[in-house]
Design a protein around this motif. Sequence first.
Motif, PDB file in Angstrom:
ATOM      1  N   ALA A  99       0.826  -1.208   0.000  1.00  0.00           N
ATOM      2  CA  ALA A  99       0.000   0.000   0.000  1.00  0.00           C
ATOM      3  C   ALA A  99       0.859   1.257   0.000  1.00  0.00           C
ATOM      4  CB  ALA A  99      -0.936   0.006   1.206  1.00  0.00           C
ATOM      5  N   GLY A 100       2.126   1.092   0.392  1.00  0.00           N
ATOM      6  CA  GLY A 100       3.053   2.214   0.340  1.00  0.00           C
ATOM      7  C   GLY A 100       2.986   3.166   1.504  1.00  0.00           C
ATOM      8  N   ASN A 101       2.283   2.785   2.581  1.00  0.00           N
ATOM      9  CA  ASN A 101       2.204   3.714   3.694  1.00  0.00           C
ATOM     10  C   ASN A 101       2.844   3.176   4.973  1.00  0.00           C
ATOM     11  OD1 ASN A 101       0.361   1.763   4.347  1.00  0.00           O
ATOM     12  ND2 ASN A 101      -1.316   3.140   4.789  1.00  0.00           N
ATOM     13  N   THR A 102       3.544   2.052   4.880  1.00  0.00           N
ATOM     14  CA  THR A 102       4.246   1.516   6.036  1.00  0.00           C
ATOM     15  C   THR A 102       5.658   1.126   5.608  1.00  0.00           C
ATOM     16  OG1 THR A 102       2.200   0.640   6.967  1.00  0.00           O
ATOM     17  CG2 THR A 102       4.257  -0.191   7.880  1.00  0.00           C
ATOM     18  N   VAL A 103       6.612   1.527   6.400  1.00  0.00           N
ATOM     19  CA  VAL A 103       8.009   1.165   6.131  1.00  0.00           C
ATOM     20  C   VAL A 103       8.537   0.384   7.329  1.00  0.00           C
ATOM     21  CG1 VAL A 103       8.883   3.374   7.022  1.00  0.00           C
ATOM     22  CG2 VAL A 103      10.271   2.031   5.415  1.00  0.00           C
ATOM     23  N   PHE A 104       9.344  -0.622   7.024  1.00  0.00           N
ATOM     24  CA  PHE A 104       9.894  -1.494   8.042  1.00  0.00           C
ATOM     25  C   PHE A 104      11.421  -1.421   8.018  1.00  0.00           C
ATOM     26  CE2 PHE A 104       5.821  -3.451   8.698  1.00  0.00           C
ATOM     27  CZ  PHE A 104       5.227  -3.484   7.445  1.00  0.00           C
ATOM     28  N   LEU A 105      12.006  -1.734   9.157  1.00  0.00           N
ATOM     29  CA  LEU A 105      13.454  -1.886   9.227  1.00  0.00           C
ATOM     30  C   LEU A 105      13.748  -3.127  10.056  1.00  0.00           C
ATOM     31  CD1 LEU A 105      16.162  -0.604   8.368  1.00  0.00           C
ATOM     32  CD2 LEU A 105      16.247   0.451  10.638  1.00  0.00           C
ATOM     33  N   GLN A 106      14.168  -4.185   9.379  1.00  0.00           N
ATOM     34  CA  GLN A 106      14.579  -5.399  10.064  1.00  0.00           C
ATOM     35  C   GLN A 106      16.044  -5.267  10.422  1.00  0.00           C
ATOM     36  OE1 GLN A 106      12.764  -8.221  10.945  1.00  0.00           O
ATOM     37  NE2 GLN A 106      14.643  -8.799  12.041  1.00  0.00           N
ATOM     38  N   MET A 107      16.335  -5.354  11.707  1.00  0.00           N
ATOM     39  CA  MET A 107      17.694  -5.151  12.191  1.00  0.00           C
ATOM     40  C   MET A 107      18.184  -6.445  12.832  1.00  0.00           C
ATOM     41  SD  MET A 107      17.363  -1.329  13.809  1.00  0.00           S
ATOM     42  CE  MET A 107      16.333  -1.869  15.167  1.00  0.00           C
ATOM     43  N   ASN A 108      19.192  -7.037  12.238  1.00  0.00           N
ATOM     44  CA  ASN A 108      19.776  -8.284  12.746  1.00  0.00           C
ATOM     45  C   ASN A 108      21.218  -8.034  13.186  1.00  0.00           C
ATOM     46  OD1 ASN A 108      17.379  -9.646  11.998  1.00  0.00           O
ATOM     47  ND2 ASN A 108      18.198 -10.075   9.956  1.00  0.00           N
ATOM     48  N   SER A 109      21.740  -8.973  13.950  1.00  0.00           N
ATOM     49  CA  SER A 109      23.128  -8.892  14.425  1.00  0.00           C
ATOM     50  C   SER A 109      23.417  -7.522  15.026  1.00  0.00           C
ATOM     51  CB  SER A 109      24.099  -9.181  13.265  1.00  0.00           C
ATOM     52  OG  SER A 109      23.854 -10.443  12.706  1.00  0.00           O
ATOM     53  N   LEU A 110      22.549  -7.079  15.876  1.00  0.00           N
ATOM     54  CA  LEU A 110      22.678  -5.742  16.451  1.00  0.00           C
ATOM     55  C   LEU A 110      23.932  -5.615  17.301  1.00  0.00           C
ATOM     56  CD1 LEU A 110      18.937  -5.141  17.221  1.00  0.00           C
ATOM     57  CD2 LEU A 110      20.393  -3.599  15.902  1.00  0.00           C
ATOM     58  N   LYS A 111      24.506  -4.423  17.264  1.00  0.00           N
ATOM     59  CA  LYS A 111      25.717  -4.109  18.004  1.00  0.00           C
ATOM     60  C   LYS A 111      25.431  -2.964  18.972  1.00  0.00           C
ATOM     61  CE  LYS A 111      28.482  -5.127  13.868  1.00  0.00           C
ATOM     62  NZ  LYS A 111      29.479  -4.582  12.909  1.00  0.00           N
ATOM     63  N   PRO A 112      26.221  -2.841  20.026  1.00  0.00           N
ATOM     64  CA  PRO A 112      26.017  -1.710  20.955  1.00  0.00           C
ATOM     65  C   PRO A 112      26.055  -0.352  20.247  1.00  0.00           C
ATOM     66  CG  PRO A 112      27.429  -3.340  21.969  1.00  0.00           C
ATOM     67  CD  PRO A 112      27.208  -3.789  20.547  1.00  0.00           C
TER      68      PRO A 112
END
Length: 114
Positions: free
Chosen positions: A73-86
Amino acid sequence: VQLQASGGGLVQAGGSLRLSCVVSGVIFPINDMDWYRQAPGKQRELVAAITSTGITNYADSVKGRFTISRDSAGNTVFLQMNSLKPEDTAVYYCNVRSRLTYYWGQGTLVTVSS
């Protein structure tokens, strides 16, 4: 116009989080959708960007670990964040462009413990 970001929290190093940002109230189609972050004492920086055609761009520091996407629909954006660092600890903001106007969300805090 409202941008509602969510999904932040506290996670251990190596963990994952998924941020979401829902946009409402924009009259014209949304073009670019971006995620920025600002760590304490530092300037706000671009983390990831996605165009209306799905072209993506990432900061070097997150390449291979983060993935930006948007719903059909173009009105939601996601950010999948893996292997997170401090060093990923920051307030994350979504930003969208509709024609020549930019809109900012309120930010969601991501804290990565070592």
